[in-house]
Design a protein around this motif. Structure first.
Motif, short mmCIF file in Angstrom:
data_model
loop_
_atom_site.label_atom_id
_atom_site.label_comp_id
_atom_site.label_asym_id
_atom_site.label_seq_id
_atom_site.Cartn_x
_atom_site.Cartn_y
_atom_site.Cartn_z
N LEU A 38 95.71 64.44 -2.58
CA LEU A 38 96.22 65.79 -2.81
C LEU A 38 97.34 66.12 -1.84
O LEU A 38 97.19 65.96 -0.63
N ILE A 39 98.48 66.54 -2.39
CA ILE A 39 99.60 67.01 -1.57
C ILE A 39 100.07 68.33 -2.16
O ILE A 39 100.40 68.39 -3.36
N ASN A 40 100.07 69.35 -1.34
CA ASN A 40 100.43 70.70 -1.81
C ASN A 40 99.64 71.07 -3.07
O ASN A 40 100.19 71.64 -4.01
N GLY A 41 98.38 70.69 -3.10
CA GLY A 41 97.51 71.06 -4.21
C GLY A 41 97.69 70.22 -5.46
O GLY A 41 96.98 70.41 -6.45
N ARG A 42 98.64 69.26 -5.43
CA ARG A 42 98.86 68.43 -6.62
C ARG A 42 98.30 67.03 -6.38
O ARG A 42 98.42 66.50 -5.27
N ALA A 43 97.72 66.43 -7.42
CA ALA A 43 97.15 65.08 -7.29
C ALA A 43 98.24 64.02 -7.49
O ALA A 43 99.06 64.13 -8.42
N TYR A 44 98.27 63.05 -6.61
CA TYR A 44 99.25 61.95 -6.70
C TYR A 44 98.55 60.60 -6.71
O TYR A 44 97.48 60.44 -6.12
N ILE A 45 99.19 59.63 -7.36
CA ILE A 45 98.73 58.25 -7.25
C ILE A 45 99.37 57.68 -5.98
O ILE A 45 100.60 57.71 -5.83
N ASN A 46 98.53 57.19 -5.11
CA ASN A 46 99.02 56.77 -3.79
C ASN A 46 99.34 55.27 -3.77
O ASN A 46 98.43 54.44 -3.70
N LEU A 47 100.62 54.95 -3.82
CA LEU A 47 101.04 53.55 -3.69
C LEU A 47 101.74 53.35 -2.35
O LEU A 47 102.54 52.43 -2.18
N ALA A 48 101.45 54.24 -1.41
CA ALA A 48 102.12 54.18 -0.11
C ALA A 48 101.21 53.66 1.01
O ALA A 48 101.69 53.06 1.96
N ALA A 49 99.92 53.89 0.90
CA ALA A 49 99.04 53.53 2.02
C ALA A 49 98.85 52.01 2.10
O ALA A 49 99.00 51.30 1.11
N ASN A 50 98.51 51.55 3.30
CA ASN A 50 98.23 50.13 3.51
C ASN A 50 96.74 49.83 3.36
O ASN A 50 96.23 48.89 3.95
N ASN A 51 96.10 50.65 2.58
CA ASN A 51 94.64 50.57 2.39
C ASN A 51 94.34 49.46 1.37
O ASN A 51 93.75 49.69 0.32
#
Lengths: 391, 78
Positions: A38-51
């Motif tokens: 969640l960013i600013n209340g909006r859901a995003y697909i996270n392709l940025a983390a190194n998880n």
């Protein structure tokens, strides 16, 4: 006015933000690394983390961290050399060294500190450091701070490295430094060849396996396992904030090195020890890797291929690689940020790299689909990438 | 090999980016040199000409031609 000149000098150049109309840095997350963030209340697909293995929000890791807080509290409020070193830390260091097949290990608050502290402690002005052209800032900054002779070699180019080694005499010690996986594009260093060259020319290899540990090798042990490097006599460093889904930096290798660093590495000696929750979390991830690496890696590889194919179909300049990193070659910093902006507008968070993180004019946008994502989420991301690319 | 060719060849062999290098090429604007490129070039020129340089020397040069001229002068060539 008092100090006005100083504060004017350090004011931020925001011309790129103004040109592009977007700032990809410091998004404010209101969630953990679930299937969507969640960013600013909006859901995003996270392709940025190194998880990579998707374990940052795994219930077993959360539980281990919570139990450690119950037993030890939030922090030991001390440096490791005083009263910050717990039985938990000692057991984890031994377990990690055993996992890697090395003699001993120490844990620092971050891998940036580990790499910086390592070079500042063991390298002197009378030494030579030969380093891959694209090595990470943590390695470069640590080495440059020493004031020794530094010779970069062309990226992953072992012929160039050997040319330099051949011409390098009269130094107390020669170090050869590389990352295993280069995080901006996923390229993998030929570490076995590099270690062999070091043996041939009596140099000491230093490998930062931050993007390899928990990802490469048959059982996730990283680059040494991947390249079947046995009896490694060099220095190994890694971040525990990527596949290991926590925080902290690891230095591992010969017992004399680790013992020396315990007493002389300022970055360790003068830093508050990693909190018990993080140590327990790393331990839990290690247990999961030992039990479940193959299915997690299989999923990670499958996701990488889905994303890669969508980039190619979308007309992006992307190259295949063995590491679970996809990277779009974007060019200028403006083009790089604009791609990240278009993805953001469509609900995907990616990581843009511009100079000085990459060479001038060689901006990249990195995409990592961690194993925590659901397959339909990754397919949705792929659909967006195809559409954005072909626009 | 002429001095100019040796210097251009040395630069070409030690730059990650594959760009055409000419005497009039500007180091920063055309060859996009950064600090690491600078270190590579300095070391490579040291090897090629058996001289000792430091990274500050690079700040004296704007173009490849400036490097050629510097070496030409230090070798006593016209």
């Amino acid at each position: 006015m008092y100090l006005e000149r100083f504060y004017r000098r350090i004011s931020l150049d925001e011309s790129l933000v103004e040109t592009v109309g977007f700032n990809p840095y410091y998004p404010e997350l209101q969630s953990g690394l679930e299937d969507r963030i969640l960013i600013n209340g909006r859901a995003y697909i996270n392709l940025a983390a190194n998880n990579y293995l998707g374990l940052a929000a795994d219930p077993r890791v959360k539980q281990a961290a919570a139990q450690a807080v119950q037993k030890y509290g939030a922090s030991l409020c001390s440096t490791p050399i005083t009263t910050g070193y717990t039985d938990l830390c000692q057991a984890l260091e031994r377990k990690l060294a055993g996992f890697l097949g090395l003699e001993d290990a120490i844990l620092l608050p971050s891998c940036y500190q580990a790499n910086n502290g390592l070079f500042r402690t063991i390298v002197g002005k009378e030494d030579l450091v030969i380093i891959d052209r694209f090595a990470h800032s943590s390695l470069v900054q640590g080495i440059m701070a020493v004031g020794c002779k530094v010779r970069p070699f062309l990226h992953n180019n072992m012929e160039h490295l050997e040319e330099i080694l051949k011409r390098s005499g009269d130094y107390r010690q020669i170090f050869v430094v590389t990352e295993s996986v280069f995080s901006t594009d996923g390229s993998i260093a030929p570490c076995k060849e590099l270690a062999d060259l070091c043996r041939k020319y009596d140099a000491l290899p230093v490998i930062d396996d931050s993007h390899g540990i928990g990802v490469l090798g048959r059982s996730g042990k990283g680059i040494l396992e991947e390249e079947e490097i046995s009896g490694y006599q060099g220095i190994y460093t890694a971040s525990l904030g990527k596949a290991f889904a926590n925080a902290g930096g690891l230095i591992s290798g010969h017992r004399n090195l680790i013992r020396y660093l315990r007493y002389y590495c300022s970055h360790l000696v003068y830093s508050t020890a990693l909190p018990p929750s993080v140590l327990a979390g790393i331990g839990a991830v290690l247990d999961i890797i030992e039990a479940e690496f193959v299915p997690l890696k299989t999923k990670l590889d499958a996701y990488r291929k889905i994303i890669f194919n969508s980039l190619v179909e979308g007309g992006f300049d992307a190259r295949p690689g063995k590491a679970p990193i996809n990277s779009i070659r974007a060019g200028s910093k403006e083009k790089t940020w604009r791609i990240a902006q278009r993805l953001f507008e469509k609900g995907i968070i990616a990581t843009p790299f511009i100079e000085p993180a990459v060479a001038v004019g060689e901006g990249k946008v990195r995409l990592i689909a961690g194993a925590n994502l659901r397959e339909d989420t990754v397919r949705e991301a792929a659909l967006i990438l195809r559409k954005v690319g072909s626009r | 090999m002429k001095l100019e060719e040796r210097i251009i060849q040395t630069l070409a062999n030690n730059l990650q980016k594959k760009v055409e290098i000419k005497p009039e090429s500007r180091l920063v604007e055309d060859l996009l040199l950064d600090s690491f490129d600078g270190l590579m070039i300095i070391s490579a020129l040291e090897d090629e000409f058996s001289v000792t340089l430091n990274i500050q020397d690079l700040s004296e040069f704007t173009t490849v031609g400036d490097i050629i001229e510097k070496f030409r002068q230090s070798r006593g060539e016209e």
